[in-house]
Design an enzyme around this catalytic site. Structure first.
Site, PDB file in Angstrom:
ATOM      1  N   GLU A 103       0.848  -1.198   0.000  1.00  0.00           N
ATOM      2  CA  GLU A 103       0.000   0.000   0.000  1.00  0.00           C
ATOM      3  C   GLU A 103       0.884   1.249   0.000  1.00  0.00           C
ATOM      4  O   GLU A 103       1.908   1.300   0.670  1.00  0.00           O
ATOM      5  CB  GLU A 103      -0.882  -0.007   1.240  1.00  0.00           C
ATOM      6  CG  GLU A 103      -1.751   1.224   1.407  1.00  0.00           C
ATOM      7  CD  GLU A 103      -2.516   1.235   2.723  1.00  0.00           C
ATOM      8  OE1 GLU A 103      -3.565   1.896   2.784  1.00  0.00           O
ATOM      9  OE2 GLU A 103      -2.053   0.583   3.686  1.00  0.00           O
ATOM     10  N   CYS A 143      -5.405  -2.863   2.644  1.00  0.00           N
ATOM     11  CA  CYS A 143      -5.140  -2.768   4.076  1.00  0.00           C
ATOM     12  C   CYS A 143      -6.387  -2.880   4.966  1.00  0.00           C
ATOM     13  O   CYS A 143      -6.868  -3.970   5.225  1.00  0.00           O
ATOM     14  CB  CYS A 143      -4.372  -1.479   4.358  1.00  0.00           C
ATOM     15  SG  CYS A 143      -3.440  -1.519   5.924  1.00  0.00           S
ATOM     16  N   LYS A 178      -9.622   2.761  -2.242  1.00  0.00           N
ATOM     17  CA  LYS A 178      -9.818   2.094  -0.955  1.00  0.00           C
ATOM     18  C   LYS A 178     -11.192   2.415  -0.376  1.00  0.00           C
ATOM     19  O   LYS A 178     -11.561   3.573  -0.197  1.00  0.00           O
ATOM     20  CB  LYS A 178      -8.718   2.538   0.006  1.00  0.00           C
ATOM     21  CG  LYS A 178      -8.682   1.809   1.339  1.00  0.00           C
ATOM     22  CD  LYS A 178      -7.492   2.323   2.159  1.00  0.00           C
ATOM     23  CE  LYS A 178      -7.325   1.595   3.472  1.00  0.00           C
ATOM     24  NZ  LYS A 178      -6.161   2.134   4.232  1.00  0.00           N
TER      25      LYS A 178
END
Length: 257
Positions: free
Chosen positions: A44, A144, A110
């Site tokens: 990430e 994540c 995300k």
């Protein structure tokens, strides 16, 4: 012959808020990969570290890094995936790019911004899941904090591979290990997590634990040091296990609204 996918997981230290230096470092790492590889996975925000200061990154750097990914993919004839700080229309995104060997790409923003670090106040969250078709495999790449939310990862698309790119800190690394394995088991897919190592610019420590799990949750590769892990995924293993156990056919039916 069963389809297979050879993957390289690049577990690396990241240079804080320095895209040019990170691109140069990853170029050397990628050039060091020997043998045929189909997909390279980077962490990430691999060009900056997990910064909450996008104003410190020139807005051109997102485009520069995507172009670097494209050139690298073309040069190595390999697909590359990872997320970066990306600014568009005066809005900041934690955006993942999946770049094909021909230089074309798809992106994913995300979904779950990390509120503990204030990411939700700085980066605009996405609302669309990405499923990539590549070499006979359906791949779902996530980022994540998405790992903590199983409904978002729920395998309603019959994908084969679930990928998480991350900056997951050492104090909560046991959760990372447990959730990667759980996502593999509940979705009956390969699950791959690529984390960073080392200290970031704020002094947070990262201990890696990048790993690959098969459809039954068996760990195939794992590391706590700076290195490149290679693993091969087999389509036949996915299909045969699903056909034998048929757990996905018993999924509860519901929709996100």
């Amino acid at each position: 012959m069963s389809l297979k996918l050879k993957i390289a997981l690049v577990q690396s230290h990241l240079i804080w808020e320095n895209p040019q230096s990170n691109r140069e470092a990853f170029s050397k790492k990628i050039d060091s990969i020997s043998g045929d590889v189909d997909l390279i996975i980077l962490p990430e925000m691999f060009s900056t570290g997990f910064t909450m200061n996008p104003q410190n990154i020139d807005t051109s750097e997102g485009i520069n890094t995507v172009e670097w990914m494209r050139k690298t993919a073309l040069k190595k004839e390999v697909a590359i995936v990872g997320s970066i700080v990306f600014t568009e229309n005066n809005k900041n995104f934690n955006r993942l790019f999946f770049v094909y060997p021909n230089g074309k790409y798809k992106s994913y923003d995300k979904k779950h911004a990390f509120t503990l670090a204030g990411e939700d106040q700085i980066y605009k969250a996405g609302d669309t899941k990405l499923i990539v078709d590549y070499k006979g495999f359906k791949i779902c790449p996530l980022i994540c904090y998405d790992l903590r939310f199983p409904v978002w990862a729920r395998n309603v698309e019959d994908y084969d591979v679930l990928i998480y790119v991350a900056n997951w800190p050492k104090p909560r690394i046991d959760a990372w290990d447990s959730l990667l394995k759980a996502r593999a088991i509940e979705n009956m897919s390969y699950c791959i997590g690529v984390n960073r190592i080392g200290l970031d610019g704020l002094g947070y420590e990262y201990s890696g634990h990048s790993a690959t799990y098969d459809v039954l949750g068996n760990q195939l590769v794992y590391s706590e040091k700076e290195e490149i892990l290679c693993t091969t995924l087999y389509k036949n293993d996915i299909d045969s296990t699903r056909n034998k156990l048929k757990f996905l056919e018993d999924r509860d039916e519901f929709n996100l609204i």
